[in-house]
Write a protein that holds these residues in place. Sequence first.
Motif, PDB file in Angstrom:
ATOM      1  N   ILE A 119      -9.817   8.060  -5.509  1.00  0.00           N
ATOM      2  CA  ILE A 119      -9.659   8.796  -4.249  1.00  0.00           C
ATOM      3  C   ILE A 119     -10.154  10.236  -4.413  1.00  0.00           C
ATOM      4  O   ILE A 119     -10.853  10.767  -3.543  1.00  0.00           O
ATOM      5  CB  ILE A 119      -8.200   8.733  -3.750  1.00  0.00           C
ATOM      6  CG1 ILE A 119      -7.872   7.290  -3.341  1.00  0.00           C
ATOM      7  CG2 ILE A 119      -7.965   9.703  -2.598  1.00  0.00           C
ATOM      8  CD1 ILE A 119      -6.403   7.034  -3.069  1.00  0.00           C
ATOM      9  N   CYS A 121     -11.562  -0.249   3.451  1.00  0.00           N
ATOM     10  CA  CYS A 121     -11.567   0.458   2.167  1.00  0.00           C
ATOM     11  C   CYS A 121     -10.154   0.578   1.596  1.00  0.00           C
ATOM     12  O   CYS A 121      -9.940   0.328   0.410  1.00  0.00           O
ATOM     13  CB  CYS A 121     -12.183   1.843   2.316  1.00  0.00           C
ATOM     14  SG  CYS A 121     -13.976   1.833   2.539  1.00  0.00           S
ATOM     15  N   ARG A 122      -9.213   0.948   2.442  1.00  0.00           N
ATOM     16  CA  ARG A 122      -7.833   1.069   1.959  1.00  0.00           C
ATOM     17  C   ARG A 122      -7.305  -0.287   1.517  1.00  0.00           C
ATOM     18  O   ARG A 122      -6.610  -0.399   0.510  1.00  0.00           O
ATOM     19  CB  ARG A 122      -6.950   1.684   3.050  1.00  0.00           C
ATOM     20  CG  ARG A 122      -7.335   3.127   3.369  1.00  0.00           C
ATOM     21  CD  ARG A 122      -6.336   3.837   4.277  1.00  0.00           C
ATOM     22  NE  ARG A 122      -5.912   3.116   5.452  1.00  0.00           N
ATOM     23  CZ  ARG A 122      -6.455   3.225   6.661  1.00  0.00           C
ATOM     24  NH1 ARG A 122      -7.477   4.034   6.863  1.00  0.00           N
ATOM     25  NH2 ARG A 122      -5.982   2.544   7.678  1.00  0.00           N
ATOM     26  N   LEU A 161      -8.825  -1.082  -1.896  1.00  0.00           N
ATOM     27  CA  LEU A 161      -8.130  -0.334  -2.952  1.00  0.00           C
ATOM     28  C   LEU A 161      -6.805  -1.005  -3.306  1.00  0.00           C
ATOM     29  O   LEU A 161      -6.460  -1.148  -4.484  1.00  0.00           O
ATOM     30  CB  LEU A 161      -7.882   1.113  -2.514  1.00  0.00           C
ATOM     31  CG  LEU A 161      -9.019   2.092  -2.736  1.00  0.00           C
ATOM     32  CD1 LEU A 161      -8.733   3.409  -2.038  1.00  0.00           C
ATOM     33  CD2 LEU A 161      -9.266   2.311  -4.213  1.00  0.00           C
ATOM     34  N   MET A 162      -6.071  -1.426  -2.291  1.00  0.00           N
ATOM     35  CA  MET A 162      -4.800  -2.114  -2.532  1.00  0.00           C
ATOM     36  C   MET A 162      -5.037  -3.428  -3.273  1.00  0.00           C
ATOM     37  O   MET A 162      -4.327  -3.758  -4.216  1.00  0.00           O
ATOM     38  CB  MET A 162      -4.056  -2.370  -1.220  1.00  0.00           C
ATOM     39  CG  MET A 162      -2.703  -3.034  -1.419  1.00  0.00           C
ATOM     40  SD  MET A 162      -1.865  -3.403   0.139  1.00  0.00           S
ATOM     41  CE  MET A 162      -1.426  -1.756   0.666  1.00  0.00           C
ATOM     42  N   ARG A 168       0.921   3.554  -1.887  1.00  0.00           N
ATOM     43  CA  ARG A 168       0.149   4.741  -1.556  1.00  0.00           C
ATOM     44  C   ARG A 168       0.141   4.899  -0.044  1.00  0.00           C
ATOM     45  O   ARG A 168      -0.250   4.005   0.687  1.00  0.00           O
ATOM     46  CB  ARG A 168      -1.278   4.586  -2.086  1.00  0.00           C
ATOM     47  CG  ARG A 168      -2.245   5.715  -1.715  1.00  0.00           C
ATOM     48  CD  ARG A 168      -1.786   7.011  -2.359  1.00  0.00           C
ATOM     49  NE  ARG A 168      -2.840   7.958  -2.640  1.00  0.00           N
ATOM     50  CZ  ARG A 168      -3.326   8.841  -1.772  1.00  0.00           C
ATOM     51  NH1 ARG A 168      -2.901   8.861  -0.530  1.00  0.00           N
ATOM     52  NH2 ARG A 168      -4.241   9.691  -2.147  1.00  0.00           N
ATOM     53  N   GLU A 223      -7.273  11.308   5.280  1.00  0.00           N
ATOM     54  CA  GLU A 223      -7.762  10.256   4.383  1.00  0.00           C
ATOM     55  C   GLU A 223      -8.113   8.997   5.170  1.00  0.00           C
ATOM     56  O   GLU A 223      -9.102   8.332   4.880  1.00  0.00           O
ATOM     57  CB  GLU A 223      -6.722   9.939   3.310  1.00  0.00           C
ATOM     58  CG  GLU A 223      -6.548  11.036   2.284  1.00  0.00           C
ATOM     59  CD  GLU A 223      -5.393  10.797   1.332  1.00  0.00           C
ATOM     60  OE1 GLU A 223      -5.455  11.313   0.203  1.00  0.00           O
ATOM     61  OE2 GLU A 223      -4.424  10.104   1.709  1.00  0.00           O
ATOM     62  N   CYS A 224      -7.313   8.690   6.178  1.00  0.00           N
ATOM     63  CA  CYS A 224      -7.574   7.505   7.002  1.00  0.00           C
ATOM     64  C   CYS A 224      -8.858   7.640   7.814  1.00  0.00           C
ATOM     65  O   CYS A 224      -9.494   6.633   8.128  1.00  0.00           O
ATOM     66  CB  CYS A 224      -6.393   7.229   7.930  1.00  0.00           C
ATOM     67  SG  CYS A 224      -4.932   6.627   7.069  1.00  0.00           S
ATOM     68  N   LEU A 258     -11.504   6.959   4.901  1.00  0.00           N
ATOM     69  CA  LEU A 258     -11.356   5.617   4.329  1.00  0.00           C
ATOM     70  C   LEU A 258     -10.814   4.689   5.411  1.00  0.00           C
ATOM     71  O   LEU A 258      -9.644   4.780   5.788  1.00  0.00           O
ATOM     72  CB  LEU A 258     -10.380   5.630   3.149  1.00  0.00           C
ATOM     73  CG  LEU A 258     -10.787   6.437   1.932  1.00  0.00           C
ATOM     74  CD1 LEU A 258      -9.621   6.542   0.963  1.00  0.00           C
ATOM     75  CD2 LEU A 258     -11.986   5.813   1.263  1.00  0.00           C
ATOM     76  N   ARG A 292      -6.503   4.714  -9.354  1.00  0.00           N
ATOM     77  CA  ARG A 292      -6.628   4.767  -7.889  1.00  0.00           C
ATOM     78  C   ARG A 292      -6.740   6.216  -7.425  1.00  0.00           C
ATOM     79  O   ARG A 292      -7.588   6.550  -6.608  1.00  0.00           O
ATOM     80  CB  ARG A 292      -5.423   4.092  -7.221  1.00  0.00           C
ATOM     81  CG  ARG A 292      -5.477   4.168  -5.692  1.00  0.00           C
ATOM     82  CD  ARG A 292      -4.143   3.864  -5.045  1.00  0.00           C
ATOM     83  NE  ARG A 292      -3.156   4.857  -5.433  1.00  0.00           N
ATOM     84  CZ  ARG A 292      -1.898   4.581  -5.779  1.00  0.00           C
ATOM     85  NH1 ARG A 292      -1.443   3.346  -5.784  1.00  0.00           N
ATOM     86  NH2 ARG A 292      -1.066   5.555  -6.117  1.00  0.00           N
ATOM     87  N   TYR A 350      -1.489   7.004   2.903  1.00  0.00           N
ATOM     88  CA  TYR A 350      -2.662   7.834   3.137  1.00  0.00           C
ATOM     89  C   TYR A 350      -2.389   8.827   4.255  1.00  0.00           C
ATOM     90  O   TYR A 350      -1.739   8.501   5.250  1.00  0.00           O
ATOM     91  CB  TYR A 350      -3.870   6.956   3.497  1.00  0.00           C
ATOM     92  CG  TYR A 350      -4.306   6.098   2.336  1.00  0.00           C
ATOM     93  CD1 TYR A 350      -5.251   6.569   1.434  1.00  0.00           C
ATOM     94  CD2 TYR A 350      -3.762   4.838   2.128  1.00  0.00           C
ATOM     95  CE1 TYR A 350      -5.641   5.799   0.354  1.00  0.00           C
ATOM     96  CE2 TYR A 350      -4.140   4.061   1.047  1.00  0.00           C
ATOM     97  CZ  TYR A 350      -5.083   4.542   0.164  1.00  0.00           C
ATOM     98  OH  TYR A 350      -5.465   3.786  -0.901  1.00  0.00           O
ATOM     99  N   VAL A 373      -9.741   0.989   7.253  1.00  0.00           N
ATOM    100  CA  VAL A 373      -8.772  -0.043   6.867  1.00  0.00           C
ATOM    101  C   VAL A 373      -9.351  -0.956   5.787  1.00  0.00           C
ATOM    102  O   VAL A 373      -8.655  -1.334   4.840  1.00  0.00           O
ATOM    103  CB  VAL A 373      -8.331  -0.869   8.100  1.00  0.00           C
ATOM    104  CG1 VAL A 373      -7.501  -2.067   7.697  1.00  0.00           C
ATOM    105  CG2 VAL A 373      -7.574   0.003   9.078  1.00  0.00           C
TER     106      VAL A 373
END
Length: 157
Positions: A107, A85-86, A89-90, A71, A77-78, A81, A103, A73, A83
């Motif tokens: 989002i 949070c991203r 999610l990963m 994904r 989105e960055c 969200l 996912r 972003y 680092v």
Amino acid sequence: MFDILMYLFENYIHSEAEVYGEQNELTDELLRAGFNQDEIYKALDWLEQLADLQSSDKYPYLNSKPESATRIYTESECHVLDVECRGFLMFVEQIGVIDSTTREMVIDRLFALDKKFISLDDLKWVILMVLFNVPGKEHAYAQMEDLIFTEPASVLH
């Protein structure tokens, strides 16, 4: 709006208490609990849109299930969200709690909160709400509950 979603999730959905059948009754209950009417309507709409995510007609992008896609972003989105949070999610995707479809649902629901910044705790609760509403994700829901509620083991020095 997020406070209302948390209230509903903790008091009705997560506790398996009976949810009011009529939206008017639920709205009245939330007003008595001290919530703003406009925010109540936004929260109920958010939940309705979450249920609509099950429909592949409205959200065809959820039909594709690439096996090993990364994904990427967008800049906007960055900003919402971070680092952490991203990365979370990963992480939950890599351990199999969510897949690429859930996912994207997460989002979608995060950005529907219309917040300038999403905290890691907010993210975890939205993942839990999404998993609760996706048929066949009971095991993933239980895994996510463990990630949220299990205290980390203390480190021995």
